[in-house]
Design a protein around this motif. Sequence first.
Motif, PDB file in Angstrom:
ATOM      1  N   LEU A 127      -2.481  -0.112   4.218  1.00 47.95           N
ATOM      2  CA  LEU A 127      -2.338   0.450   2.812  1.00 47.95           C
ATOM      3  C   LEU A 127      -1.436   1.268   2.648  1.00 47.95           C
ATOM      4  O   LEU A 127      -1.535   2.102   1.604  1.00 47.95           O
TER       5      LEU A 127
ATOM      6  N   LEU B 172      -0.822   1.788  -1.198  1.00 50.97           N
ATOM      7  CA  LEU B 172      -1.821   2.781  -1.922  1.00 50.97           C
ATOM      8  C   LEU B 172      -1.583   4.338  -1.542  1.00 50.97           C
ATOM      9  O   LEU B 172      -1.707   5.121  -2.380  1.00 50.97           O
TER      10      LEU B 172
ATOM     11  N   GLY C  39       1.218   5.620  -3.398  1.00 49.89           N
ATOM     12  CA  GLY C  39       0.830   5.942  -5.041  1.00 49.89           C
ATOM     13  C   GLY C  39       0.200   7.127  -4.898  1.00 49.89           C
ATOM     14  O   GLY C  39       0.438   8.152  -5.781  1.00 49.89           O
ATOM     15  N   LEU C  40      -0.875   7.531  -3.985  1.00 48.28           N
ATOM     16  CA  LEU C  40      -1.639   8.482  -3.898  1.00 48.28           C
ATOM     17  C   LEU C  40      -0.587   9.906  -3.897  1.00 48.28           C
ATOM     18  O   LEU C  40      -0.856  10.993  -4.460  1.00 48.28           O
TER      19      LEU C  40
ATOM     20  N   THR D   2       1.061  10.697  -7.299  1.00 49.85           N
ATOM     21  CA  THR D   2       0.254  11.408  -7.988  1.00 49.85           C
ATOM     22  C   THR D   2      -0.071  13.003  -7.505  1.00 49.85           C
ATOM     23  O   THR D   2      -0.032  13.806  -8.461  1.00 49.85           O
ATOM     24  N   GLY D   3      -0.304  12.975  -6.267  1.00 49.80           N
ATOM     25  CA  GLY D   3      -0.491  14.037  -5.605  1.00 49.80           C
ATOM     26  C   GLY D   3       0.942  15.051  -5.790  1.00 49.80           C
ATOM     27  O   GLY D   3       0.490  16.470  -6.291  1.00 49.80           O
TER      28      GLY D   3
ATOM     29  N   TYR E  55       2.804  15.078  -8.402  1.00 56.88           N
ATOM     30  CA  TYR E  55       2.882  15.432  -9.758  1.00 56.88           C
ATOM     31  C   TYR E  55       1.652  16.434  -9.904  1.00 56.88           C
ATOM     32  O   TYR E  55       1.668  17.287 -11.189  1.00 56.88           O
ATOM     33  N   PHE E  56       0.629  16.469  -9.238  1.00 55.09           N
ATOM     34  CA  PHE E  56      -0.575  17.245  -9.378  1.00 55.09           C
ATOM     35  C   PHE E  56       0.170  18.821  -9.402  1.00 55.09           C
ATOM     36  O   PHE E  56      -0.396  19.836 -10.211  1.00 55.09           O
TER      37      PHE E  56
ATOM     38  N   TYR F 223      -3.536  17.064 -14.867  1.00 55.81           N
ATOM     39  CA  TYR F 223      -2.300  17.690 -14.143  1.00 55.81           C
ATOM     40  C   TYR F 223      -1.747  16.776 -13.406  1.00 55.81           C
ATOM     41  O   TYR F 223      -0.383  16.912 -13.194  1.00 55.81           O
TER      42      TYR F 223
ATOM     43  N   THR G 187      -4.496   7.342  -9.882  1.00 53.07           N
ATOM     44  CA  THR G 187      -3.526   6.326  -9.233  1.00 53.07           C
ATOM     45  C   THR G 187      -3.579   5.144  -9.475  1.00 53.07           C
ATOM     46  O   THR G 187      -2.372   4.489  -9.852  1.00 53.07           O
TER      47      THR G 187
END
Lengths: 164, 341
Positions: free
Chosen positions: A14, A17, A20-21, A24-25, A27-28, B39, B300
């Motif tokens: 994966l 995936l 991708g996580l 986004t992590g 950008y958090f 966020y 995501t």
Amino acid sequence: MLSKLKFLFKTILLTELFQGLRLTGKYFFSAKTTLQFPEETTPTSPRFRGLLALRRYPNGEERCIACKLCEAVCPALAITIEAKPRESDGARRTTLYEIDLFKCIYCGFCEESCPVDSIVLTREKHYHFTERGQQIMTKEKLLAIGDKYESEIAADKTEDAPYR
Amino acid sequence: MMNELITLIIILLKIVLIAIPLILFIAYLTYFERKIIGYMQSRIGPNRVGIYGLAQPFADILKLISKEIIIPSTSNRYLFIIAPLLALAPSLVAWSVIPFSQGKVLANINAGLLFIFAISSLSVYGILIAGWASNSKYALLGAMRSAAQTISYEIAMGFAFVGVLMASGSMNLQDIVLKQQGGVFHWFFLPLFPLFFVYWICAVAETNRAPFDVAEGESEIVAGFHVEYSGMGFALFFLAEYANMILVSTIIALFFLGGWLSPFENIPYIGVLFSWVPGFFWLFAKTSIFLFLLIWMRATFPRYRYDQIMRLGWKILIPITIVWIIVLGLAVQLKLPPWFS
Ligand code: SF4
Ligand code: SF4
């Protein structure tokens, strides 16, 4: 064969995936770009094309000489002008100067064409109409807007002057 | 007679003690979801109502309560009204067997695992009935998708539960947690790793969350099964979804991550240092990690295509679980240390 194996590993583990996580992590924790609207607004340039206004000379005389260039150049036919010599001194002035803001496309051609810098587009972008008919900007309304923003308009004009 | 009455009152008090914090937790979960997703999209999320927007959930609740409840004229009135309740009730009922800490459980029944499995499957009826009673094509399609998806993933989920059952030798949730005593490496997520993973995927699918939220599918079927609901009817479905999220996160923490057990158990010094922390806190922390993961995944992943969901459920997850159950059977028979010795 090798690419197939690679694909198989990618699918089983994966990887995409998790990539991708990770994104986004990331950008958090990144800096946020939200503007707190009523308190902050987006910056505008001196050339910003917002609400229309008619300007005056510093002595209070309106600049417009009713040459009707703006009426002729307006691609949306938003401007209507009627002119007559002024009774007091016979100067050529407009008796009717109306811009329909529903027709206007804020192209700025009127400002470009005006020989005396009379009609201008201000930086003001927050305005609204609550009733039908209010979108017709009469001469009085336009002059009032011009009076209100005169200092800003003048500053923008001087800033932009070297490039014209 | 008097004694029975007192027991009844105590049970009622316990229910209130569980339900009120749970509903508060749900309210704030919606807030945190909006914040976290904001966020991750370089926004800051709600921040106007109260400090940091902390009163936002209550503003939302007020808004939803004061809205008109519209019942479509061609709908089945009775079923239309009862469906949101049917969706919410199971996700609250299941909490009766969840142990929050050693001995802190409303109903310490021996078939707890079965009970949870049965109850969590029930919530799909609420969705199905809502879709049917609305008498709208989008609602019906959404309900159908949801039902098919839930049924397919329930099988893999059931097998994952079987793995837990084999590993712990008990259906009592307390016993399952106590079997995992002895530090992080004794927790079931290691020997049961594939099942842990499969259960997590199934849990996401069961709660109809992204990337498995075809039941809502805003882009093709508007809002799916709850398209005709407004005001409190919609709020109940919303509540049910979030209650289910918390429920599956708690279950995965109980079954695979040692529930209320401290992760520092049996580690010299550090274990003693943390021994005063109440078990409830650890359970809460573990649950929160999974809730964060749920929201993170929603921020995501794009939505799965419907046939891909079906293929993943039937052709990949179920075979994995079956294979691992066989492996697990051998491991249990051979008393593989450190888990099964
Ligand atoms: S900005 Fe363009 S459309 Fe609007 S009045 Fe001026 S010339 Fe016409
Ligand atoms: S606004 Fe400018 S272009 Fe238009 S009529 Fe007046 S002077 Fe001429």
